[in-house]
Design a protein around this motif. Structure first.
Motif, PDB file in Angstrom:
ATOM      1  N   GLY A   1      -3.376  -6.286  -4.197  1.00  0.00           N
ATOM      2  CA  GLY A   1      -4.462  -6.642  -3.289  1.00  0.00           C
ATOM      3  C   GLY A   1      -4.230  -7.978  -2.611  1.00  0.00           C
ATOM      4  N   ASP A   2      -5.018  -8.217  -1.570  1.00  0.00           N
ATOM      5  CA  ASP A   2      -4.858  -9.428  -0.769  1.00  0.00           C
ATOM      6  C   ASP A   2      -5.117 -10.692  -1.582  1.00  0.00           C
TER       7      ASP A   2
ATOM      8  N   ALA B   1      -4.633 -11.312  -4.770  1.00  0.00           N
ATOM      9  CA  ALA B   1      -3.495 -11.629  -5.625  1.00  0.00           C
ATOM     10  C   ALA B   1      -2.321 -12.138  -4.794  1.00  0.00           C
ATOM     11  N   MET B   2      -2.113 -11.539  -3.626  1.00  0.00           N
ATOM     12  CA  MET B   2      -1.024 -11.967  -2.762  1.00  0.00           C
ATOM     13  C   MET B   2      -1.257 -13.398  -2.276  1.00  0.00           C
ATOM     14  N   PHE B   3      -2.499 -13.699  -1.880  1.00  0.00           N
ATOM     15  CA  PHE B   3      -2.818 -15.052  -1.436  1.00  0.00           C
ATOM     16  C   PHE B   3      -2.632 -16.050  -2.580  1.00  0.00           C
ATOM     17  N   SER B   4      -3.043 -15.676  -3.773  1.00  0.00           N
ATOM     18  CA  SER B   4      -2.884 -16.554  -4.926  1.00  0.00           C
ATOM     19  C   SER B   4      -1.406 -16.852  -5.184  1.00  0.00           C
ATOM     20  N   ALA B   5      -0.562 -15.821  -5.051  1.00  0.00           N
ATOM     21  CA  ALA B   5       0.875 -16.016  -5.248  1.00  0.00           C
ATOM     22  C   ALA B   5       1.450 -16.941  -4.182  1.00  0.00           C
ATOM     23  N   LEU B   6       0.977 -16.782  -2.940  1.00  0.00           N
ATOM     24  CA  LEU B   6       1.441 -17.658  -1.865  1.00  0.00           C
ATOM     25  C   LEU B   6       1.047 -19.101  -2.146  1.00  0.00           C
TER      26      LEU B   6
END
Length: 506
Positions: free
Chosen positions: A319-320, A322-327
């Motif tokens: 999901g977005d 989780a992706m933002f958190s990884a970034l």
């Protein structure tokens, strides 16, 4: 029994609605998705019935169904994308799909014709703006030039919320804030329609009556009540465009207030007490009498964040969020200044302050030690540099904001917002608002004199966080300041190089 205001906002891809009580509390929300039509290159359209009215009625019915027995909707207000151009007949039947705002670029020839007719100086004097794809006037002329049968049958030319208000009440009105983008047909200083030089294209009676956004335009009629579920006789406000409603929803309403929206692109509205014409900023009336705005915008903000996540191979399967958190984990691995890497996020050209559709994205300062973390941080800081360049257009003309309200998904990005505050020296209040539909309910409450602007600021719009700038002499601020200087000088050099190449090929 509880009394409510109903606000509905029609966006480019989604419609949102909200029920808010007289204390500003949100009791219910609803939404509907839709798409756009692109029948030809540069043409972007919506079907006014299948998109605007269908969404409005479905969202309205969903919200009305959540009322308890005895509950009452005191008033309805709607906002929508704008300025749009929709020709309708005398029975309010659309004669063609609506031509959308600045994303539709079909009217370049008409812009050139308008400039030949009365001159760029007169256009700027009259409207406080130069003509661009955001200007509705040339799009009306495009219809006259390319679809003469439609132009002949047109009783009115409406914008999006005008059509919704007319469907609800039978009254054909437009708010001054949106009319101000019908360049060059609206006189910014006098606040009236002026068709001098264009009466062969349009008659003034084909344009809606001018009202302020918080004015009651009319009352829900029987036919609209049957389709929407809203009680017949309910007051309907004139409404406004989505950006203005966003500002109102963040309590940006008084001279000196600035809305700073961190969305897929950036958008800023600075409220002023008198019209100000500027070649870099966009001038228009605001939602209330004796109020005006200077607007600005960047072309890329959140879209650059998504691009960075894709390029860096961050998995979006979870999901977005989780992706933002990884970034952001990557971003925090790098130091402010990204080890000398500076990014210019002009992937789709740039708006304020450069107004350069030919600009493109750039990285400078790359070395063999540059890693994924530095690239990630450079992208976020690059977005901040573009926002700072746009907001600086206000300070450049002596209109430093007195109060900054930040909204949008980007307010969750601590590096982005802190970098902007550090470079501008502004404190930013991150508003807890659910968007333009909430602003619509504020307009309704103000229009019915249920509340006041001060009550809205103090009790309706909460602050999630306040971001203060670091000390002027903080080493981090100095690093960011040097990077911003490189951002500006690199852009200037690239634009000069492009200009030189264009001259060689002519």
């Amino acid at each position: 029994m509880t009394e409510f205001f109903l606000g509905i906002d029609i966006g480019t891809y989604e419609t949102k609605g909200v029920l808010v009580d007289t204390a500003g509390a949100v009791h219910a929300t609803a939404r509907a998705r839709h798409g756009i039509s692109t029948p030809h290159p540069g043409h972007v359209e919506h079907d006014a019935i299948d998109v605007w009215w269908s969404d409005f009625t479905s969202v309205s019915r969903e919200l009305v169904a959540q009322l308890n027995p005895g509950d009452e909707i005191l008033a309805v207000a709607c906002s929508a994308i704008g300025p749009c151009v929709l020709p309708v007949d005398s029975q309010l039947n659309p004669l063609r799909p609506a031509i959308l705002y600045g994303v539709d670029t079909r009217a370049d020839e008409q812009i050139a014709d308008f400039e030949r007719r009365i001159g760029r100086d007169e256009i700027f004097r009259r409207s406080g703006n130069t003509l661009t794809s955001q200007s509705a006037g040339p799009k009306i002329a495009w219809i006259a030039d390319n679809e003469p049968a439609v132009a002949e049958a047109a009783r009115w030319y409406m914008t999006s919320q005008s059509f919704l208000v007319a469907k609800l009440t039978g009254e054909v009105v437009i708010d001054h804030a949106t009319a101000g983008y019908y360049h060059p047909f609206y006189d910014l200083t006098d606040g009236c329609w002026d068709l001098s030089g264009f009466t062969d294209i349009l008659r003034v009676e084909q344009l809606p009556a001018l009202r302020w956004s918080s004015d009651v335009a009319g009352y829900v009629n029987a036919a609209a009540s049957a389709e929407t579920g809203i009680r017949e006789g309910t007051p309907v406000l004139t409404g406004t465009s989505d950006a203005v409603a966003e500002a109102v929803g963040a309590s940006v309403m008084d001279d000196g207030d600035l809305m700073l929206m961190y969305g897929s692109s950036g958008y800023m509205i600075r409220v002023v007490s008198e019209p100000v014409a500027d070649n870099v900023l966009w001038s228009a009336p605001f939602a209330f009498p004796d109020s005006y705005v200077l607007a600005a915008g960047t072309s890329t903000a959140g879209t650059a964040t998504r691009w960075a996540a894709d390029v860096l191979g961050l998995n979006d399967a979870a999901g977005d969020a989780a992706m933002f958190s990884a970034l952001m984990d990557l971003v925090h691995e790098a130091q402010p200044g990204a080890d000398g890497v500076v990014h210019i996020p002009h992937f789709s050209g740039e708006r304020t302050p450069f107004h350069d559709p030919g600009a493109r994205g750039v990285f400078t300062g790359l070395s063999l030690t540059t890693g994924r973390a530095e690239l990630a941080r450079a992208v976020i800081e690059g977005v901040a540099h573009s926002v700072v360049a746009a907001v600086s257009a206000y300070t450049d003309i002596g209109l430093r904001p007195k109060r900054v309200m930040a909204i949008g998904g980007g307010t969750k990005n601590d590096v982005l917002v802190q970098t902007v505050s550090d470079l501008l020296g502004f404190e930013q209040n991150c508003a807890a608002t659910i968007g333009a539909a909430y602003g619509d309910t504020i307009l309704a409450a103000l229009g019915l004199a249920i509340t006041t602007k001060s009550d809205i600021r103090e009790n309706w719009v909460a602050i999630d966080a306040t971001v203060s700038p670091r000390s002027h002499d903080d080493p981090t601020v100095e690093t960011l300041r040097r990077a911003h200087g490189e951002f500006l000088s690199t852009y200037t050099a690239l634009r000069c190089a492009r200009s030189n190449e264009e001259e060689k090929t002519e």
